[in-house]
Design a protein around this motif. Structure first.
Motif, PDB file in Angstrom:
ATOM      1  N   SER A   7     -31.852  56.920  -1.781  1.00 55.16           N
ATOM      2  CA  SER A   7     -31.218  58.024  -1.038  1.00 55.16           C
ATOM      3  C   SER A   7     -32.078  59.284  -1.162  1.00 55.16           C
ATOM      4  N   GLU A   8     -31.490  60.444  -0.871  1.00 54.25           N
ATOM      5  CA  GLU A   8     -32.265  61.700  -0.903  1.00 54.25           C
ATOM      6  C   GLU A   8     -32.261  62.326  -2.294  1.00 54.25           C
ATOM      7  N   THR A   9     -31.789  61.599  -3.260  1.00 53.45           N
ATOM      8  CA  THR A   9     -31.642  62.170  -4.596  1.00 53.45           C
ATOM      9  C   THR A   9     -32.975  62.242  -5.343  1.00 53.45           C
ATOM     10  N   GLY A  54     -24.028  54.827   3.580  1.00 51.02           N
ATOM     11  CA  GLY A  54     -23.947  55.311   4.964  1.00 51.02           C
ATOM     12  C   GLY A  54     -25.332  55.547   5.525  1.00 51.02           C
ATOM     13  N   ALA A  55     -25.823  56.800   5.362  1.00 47.98           N
ATOM     14  CA  ALA A  55     -27.173  57.122   5.816  1.00 47.98           C
ATOM     15  C   ALA A  55     -28.093  57.420   4.640  1.00 47.98           C
ATOM     16  N   GLY A  56     -27.555  57.379   3.438  1.00 45.74           N
ATOM     17  CA  GLY A  56     -28.386  57.606   2.246  1.00 45.74           C
ATOM     18  C   GLY A  56     -28.877  59.039   2.112  1.00 45.74           C
ATOM     19  N   THR A  57     -28.113  60.000   2.616  1.00 48.44           N
ATOM     20  CA  THR A  57     -28.565  61.399   2.547  1.00 48.44           C
ATOM     21  C   THR A  57     -27.976  62.160   1.366  1.00 48.44           C
ATOM     22  N   SER A  58     -27.128  61.514   0.571  1.00 45.29           N
ATOM     23  CA  SER A  58     -26.478  62.254  -0.518  1.00 45.29           C
ATOM     24  C   SER A  58     -27.498  62.615  -1.591  1.00 45.29           C
ATOM     25  N   LEU A  59     -27.236  63.697  -2.263  1.00 43.47           N
ATOM     26  CA  LEU A  59     -28.254  64.324  -3.107  1.00 43.47           C
ATOM     27  C   LEU A  59     -28.059  64.072  -4.595  1.00 43.47           C
ATOM     28  N   GLU A  60     -26.910  63.572  -4.974  1.00 49.25           N
ATOM     29  CA  GLU A  60     -26.604  63.495  -6.413  1.00 49.25           C
ATOM     30  C   GLU A  60     -26.581  62.070  -6.937  1.00 49.25           C
ATOM     31  N   GLY A  61     -27.186  61.132  -6.210  1.00 49.84           N
ATOM     32  CA  GLY A  61     -27.294  59.754  -6.696  1.00 49.84           C
ATOM     33  C   GLY A  61     -26.083  58.894  -6.405  1.00 49.84           C
ATOM     34  N   GLN A  62     -25.172  59.406  -5.545  1.00 48.52           N
ATOM     35  CA  GLN A  62     -23.923  58.656  -5.302  1.00 48.52           C
ATOM     36  C   GLN A  62     -24.166  57.272  -4.714  1.00 48.52           C
ATOM     37  N   ALA A  63     -25.227  57.112  -3.923  1.00 54.01           N
ATOM     38  CA  ALA A  63     -25.445  55.846  -3.219  1.00 54.01           C
ATOM     39  C   ALA A  63     -26.334  54.888  -4.014  1.00 54.01           C
ATOM     40  N   PRO A  88     -23.303  69.009   7.594  1.00 51.07           N
ATOM     41  CA  PRO A  88     -23.892  69.260   6.276  1.00 51.07           C
ATOM     42  C   PRO A  88     -25.414  69.437   6.317  1.00 51.07           C
ATOM     43  N   GLY A  89     -25.997  69.420   7.499  1.00 50.48           N
ATOM     44  CA  GLY A  89     -27.440  69.640   7.574  1.00 50.48           C
ATOM     45  C   GLY A  89     -28.228  68.345   7.595  1.00 50.48           C
ATOM     46  N   ALA A  90     -27.583  67.212   7.428  1.00 49.27           N
ATOM     47  CA  ALA A  90     -28.235  65.905   7.506  1.00 49.27           C
ATOM     48  C   ALA A  90     -27.463  65.076   8.535  1.00 49.27           C
ATOM     49  N   ALA A 108     -25.693  62.518   8.614  1.00 46.23           N
ATOM     50  CA  ALA A 108     -24.975  61.612   7.721  1.00 46.23           C
ATOM     51  C   ALA A 108     -23.945  60.794   8.493  1.00 46.23           C
ATOM     52  N   SER A 109     -23.475  59.700   7.862  1.00 45.08           N
ATOM     53  CA  SER A 109     -22.435  58.871   8.487  1.00 45.08           C
ATOM     54  C   SER A 109     -21.061  59.484   8.189  1.00 45.08           C
ATOM     55  N   LEU A 110     -20.098  59.156   9.051  1.00 47.97           N
ATOM     56  CA  LEU A 110     -18.750  59.690   8.841  1.00 47.97           C
ATOM     57  C   LEU A 110     -18.141  59.148   7.544  1.00 47.97           C
ATOM     58  N   GLY A 111     -18.436  57.871   7.224  1.00 46.22           N
ATOM     59  CA  GLY A 111     -17.912  57.285   5.978  1.00 46.22           C
ATOM     60  C   GLY A 111     -18.484  57.986   4.754  1.00 46.22           C
ATOM     61  N   GLY A 112     -19.791  58.214   4.777  1.00 43.61           N
ATOM     62  CA  GLY A 112     -20.440  58.909   3.654  1.00 43.61           C
ATOM     63  C   GLY A 112     -19.947  60.334   3.532  1.00 43.61           C
ATOM     64  N   MET A 113     -19.780  60.992   4.678  1.00 38.42           N
ATOM     65  CA  MET A 113     -19.298  62.379   4.654  1.00 38.42           C
ATOM     66  C   MET A 113     -17.859  62.459   4.148  1.00 38.42           C
ATOM     67  N   ALA A 114     -17.050  61.477   4.523  1.00 39.08           N
ATOM     68  CA  ALA A 114     -15.673  61.469   4.013  1.00 39.08           C
ATOM     69  C   ALA A 114     -15.696  61.277   2.501  1.00 39.08           C
ATOM     70  N   SER A 115     -16.599  60.384   2.050  1.00 39.49           N
ATOM     71  CA  SER A 115     -16.683  60.091   0.620  1.00 39.49           C
ATOM     72  C   SER A 115     -17.108  61.309  -0.191  1.00 39.49           C
ATOM     73  N   THR A 116     -18.046  62.110   0.351  1.00 41.14           N
ATOM     74  CA  THR A 116     -18.506  63.288  -0.407  1.00 41.14           C
ATOM     75  C   THR A 116     -17.683  64.532  -0.063  1.00 41.14           C
ATOM     76  N   SER A 154     -19.125  69.447   3.632  1.00 39.75           N
ATOM     77  CA  SER A 154     -18.869  70.712   4.322  1.00 39.75           C
ATOM     78  C   SER A 154     -20.168  71.109   5.017  1.00 39.75           C
ATOM     79  N   GLY A 155     -20.413  72.380   5.173  1.00 37.87           N
ATOM     80  CA  GLY A 155     -21.650  72.826   5.809  1.00 37.87           C
ATOM     81  C   GLY A 155     -21.465  74.200   6.414  1.00 37.87           C
ATOM     82  N   THR A 156     -22.423  74.571   7.258  1.00 34.10           N
ATOM     83  CA  THR A 156     -22.446  75.948   7.752  1.00 34.10           C
ATOM     84  C   THR A 156     -21.262  76.292   8.661  1.00 34.10           C
TER      85      THR A 156
HETATM   86  C1  LIG Z   1     -30.739  68.550   3.758  1.00 34.70           C
HETATM   87  C2  LIG Z   1     -29.324  68.292   3.276  1.00 34.70           C
HETATM   88  C3  LIG Z   1     -28.423  69.336   3.282  1.00 34.70           C
HETATM   89  C4  LIG Z   1     -27.101  69.126   2.850  1.00 34.70           C
HETATM   90  N1  LIG Z   1     -26.228  70.175   2.890  1.00 34.70           N
HETATM   91  C5  LIG Z   1     -24.937  69.969   2.548  1.00 34.70           C
HETATM   92  C6  LIG Z   1     -23.972  71.004   2.681  1.00 34.70           C
HETATM   93  O1  LIG Z   1     -24.274  72.125   3.092  1.00 34.70           O
HETATM   94  N2  LIG Z   1     -22.678  70.722   2.354  1.00 34.70           N
HETATM   95  C7  LIG Z   1     -22.302  69.480   1.923  1.00 34.70           C
HETATM   96  O2  LIG Z   1     -21.113  69.245   1.669  1.00 34.70           O
HETATM   97  N3  LIG Z   1     -23.195  68.483   1.782  1.00 34.70           N
HETATM   98  C8  LIG Z   1     -24.501  68.700   2.083  1.00 34.70           C
HETATM   99  N4  LIG Z   1     -25.390  67.665   1.975  1.00 34.70           N
HETATM  100  C9  LIG Z   1     -24.923  66.387   1.463  1.00 34.70           C
HETATM  101  C10 LIG Z   1     -24.260  65.569   2.574  1.00 34.70           C
HETATM  102  O3  LIG Z   1     -22.937  66.001   2.742  1.00 34.70           O
HETATM  103  C11 LIG Z   1     -24.217  64.128   2.178  1.00 34.70           C
HETATM  104  O4  LIG Z   1     -25.550  63.735   2.104  1.00 34.70           O
HETATM  105  C12 LIG Z   1     -23.461  63.244   3.161  1.00 34.70           C
HETATM  106  O5  LIG Z   1     -22.102  63.586   3.194  1.00 34.70           O
HETATM  107  C13 LIG Z   1     -23.585  61.795   2.745  1.00 34.70           C
HETATM  108  O6  LIG Z   1     -23.400  60.978   3.881  1.00 34.70           O
HETATM  109  P1  LIG Z   1     -24.216  59.602   4.004  1.00 34.70           P
HETATM  110  O7  LIG Z   1     -23.720  58.897   5.207  1.00 34.70           O
HETATM  111  O8  LIG Z   1     -25.678  59.853   3.957  1.00 34.70           O
HETATM  112  O9  LIG Z   1     -23.705  58.859   2.705  1.00 34.70           O
HETATM  113  P2  LIG Z   1     -24.546  58.124   1.563  1.00 34.70           P
HETATM  114  O10 LIG Z   1     -25.533  59.076   0.948  1.00 34.70           O
HETATM  115  O11 LIG Z   1     -25.064  56.857   2.084  1.00 34.70           O
HETATM  116  O12 LIG Z   1     -23.383  57.852   0.526  1.00 34.70           O
HETATM  117  C14 LIG Z   1     -22.699  58.940  -0.093  1.00 34.70           C
HETATM  118  C15 LIG Z   1     -21.529  58.390  -0.911  1.00 34.70           C
HETATM  119  O13 LIG Z   1     -20.560  57.854  -0.020  1.00 34.70           O
HETATM  120  C16 LIG Z   1     -20.305  56.489  -0.323  1.00 34.70           C
HETATM  121  N5  LIG Z   1     -20.072  55.831   0.961  1.00 34.70           N
HETATM  122  C17 LIG Z   1     -20.901  55.786   2.036  1.00 34.70           C
HETATM  123  N6  LIG Z   1     -20.314  55.165   3.068  1.00 34.70           N
HETATM  124  C18 LIG Z   1     -19.081  54.804   2.635  1.00 34.70           C
HETATM  125  C19 LIG Z   1     -17.992  54.122   3.238  1.00 34.70           C
HETATM  126  N7  LIG Z   1     -18.044  53.694   4.501  1.00 34.70           N
HETATM  127  N8  LIG Z   1     -16.874  53.925   2.502  1.00 34.70           N
HETATM  128  C20 LIG Z   1     -16.801  54.377   1.220  1.00 34.70           C
HETATM  129  N9  LIG Z   1     -17.801  55.021   0.599  1.00 34.70           N
HETATM  130  C21 LIG Z   1     -18.918  55.234   1.291  1.00 34.70           C
HETATM  131  C22 LIG Z   1     -21.539  56.016  -1.069  1.00 34.70           C
HETATM  132  O14 LIG Z   1     -21.259  54.939  -1.931  1.00 34.70           O
HETATM  133  C23 LIG Z   1     -21.907  57.256  -1.849  1.00 34.70           C
HETATM  134  O15 LIG Z   1     -21.106  57.349  -3.013  1.00 34.70           O
HETATM  135  C24 LIG Z   1     -26.707  67.840   2.388  1.00 34.70           C
HETATM  136  C25 LIG Z   1     -27.632  66.781   2.406  1.00 34.70           C
HETATM  137  C26 LIG Z   1     -28.921  67.002   2.832  1.00 34.70           C
HETATM  138  C27 LIG Z   1     -29.895  65.845   2.830  1.00 34.70           C
END
Ligand SMILES: Cc1cc2nc3c(=O)[nH]c(=O)nc-3n(C[C@H](O)[C@H](O)[C@H](O)COP(=O)(O)OP(=O)(O)OC[C@H]3O[C@@H](n4cnc5c(N)ncnc54)[C@H](O)[C@@H]3O)c2cc1C
Length: 163
Positions: free
Chosen positions: A31-33, A70-79, A132-134, A136-144, A147-149
């Motif tokens: 991911s982006e971590t 989802g899209a692997g954009t989370s920053l704290e190692g969640q994926a 959130p600036g990436a 990201a997928s709706l599932g990943g965004m729901a999980s984290t 938020s954003g601007t």
């Molecule tokens: C440049 C940048 C700027 C950002 N700025 C912000 C910001 O301003 N505010 C903010 O809130 N966030 C910010 N983020 C973080 C962003 O919100 C997360 O990266 C995003 O929500 C994760 O979505 P994803 O689809 O990439 O999920 P992933 O990174 O793939 O997964 C994130 C988590 O969700 C779980 N997950 C994924 N899909 C599912 C599913 N279908 N069901 C259950 N669990 C699932 C994963 O196991 C993991 O724990 C930023 C990220 C980047 C890269």
């Protein structure tokens, strides 16, 4: 109870929808971590809710971890998969199942990204506001609970996800 048995059973269930290829495993362990690589033992690519349900059931029976992806954009190692296990990649589940324009409600599969959803909504005059600036997928965004601007005006995922 073992990951090996889970992989065996998941191969029967998903066929080519389960990957053991090293590059695929590594892609799903980063991911982006900034944390170092922590790859899963296998990556499943379900195409339906029924397949997701069956995957989770098998993993529960075999006692192995399940990590959504989802899209692997989370920053704290969640994926990542620090203890191995089965990564469930939602990139083949992107359908918009229902769009009720008058209610401003869309029912979507978890793998659709916010930009893909907004592309589909463009003609309706509606948009999905959480950014959130990436892409990201709706599932990943729901999980984290992303938020954003635009959150001050439109709220975070908590305010926009109703089910
Ligand atoms: C440049 C940048 C700027 C950002 N700025 C912000 C910001 O301003 N505010 C903010 O809130 N966030 C910010 N983020 C973080 C962003 O919100 C997360 O990266 C995003 O929500 C994760 O979505 P994803 O689809 O990439 O999920 P992933 O990174 O793939 O997964 C994130 C988590 O969700 C779980 N997950 C994924 N899909 C599912 C599913 N279908 N069901 C259950 N669990 C699932 C994963 O196991 C993991 O724990 C930023 C990220 C980047 C890269």
């Amino acid at each position: 109870m073992s990951v090996t048995r889970a992989i065996h059973r998941l191969t029967s269930l998903l066929g080519e929808g389960l990957s053991l290829s090293k590059p695929v495993l590594e892609d799903h362990g980063r991911s982006e971590t900034y944390f170092p690589l922590a790859a899963p033992d296998a990556v499943a690519f379900p195409k339906s809710t029924e397949e997701v349900s069956a995957i989770v059931k098998i993993c529960a029976e075999e006692g192995c971890a399940v990590i959504g992806f989802g899209a692997g954009t989370s920053l704290e190692g969640q994926a990542q998969a620090p203890f191995g296990g089965i990564c469930v990649d939602f990139s083949k589940m992107k359908a918009i199942r229902r769009l009720a324009q008058e209610d401003m409600v869309a029912v979507v599969e978890a793998g659709i990204t916010r930009e893909e959803l907004n592309e589909e909504l463009r003609a309706t005059g509606l948009f999905f506001p959480v950014d959130p600036g990436a892409n990201a997928s709706l599932g990943g965004m729901a999980s984290t609970r992303a938020s954003g601007t635009t959150a001050v005006r439109y709220g975070t995922m908590r305010d926009n996800v109703i089910g």
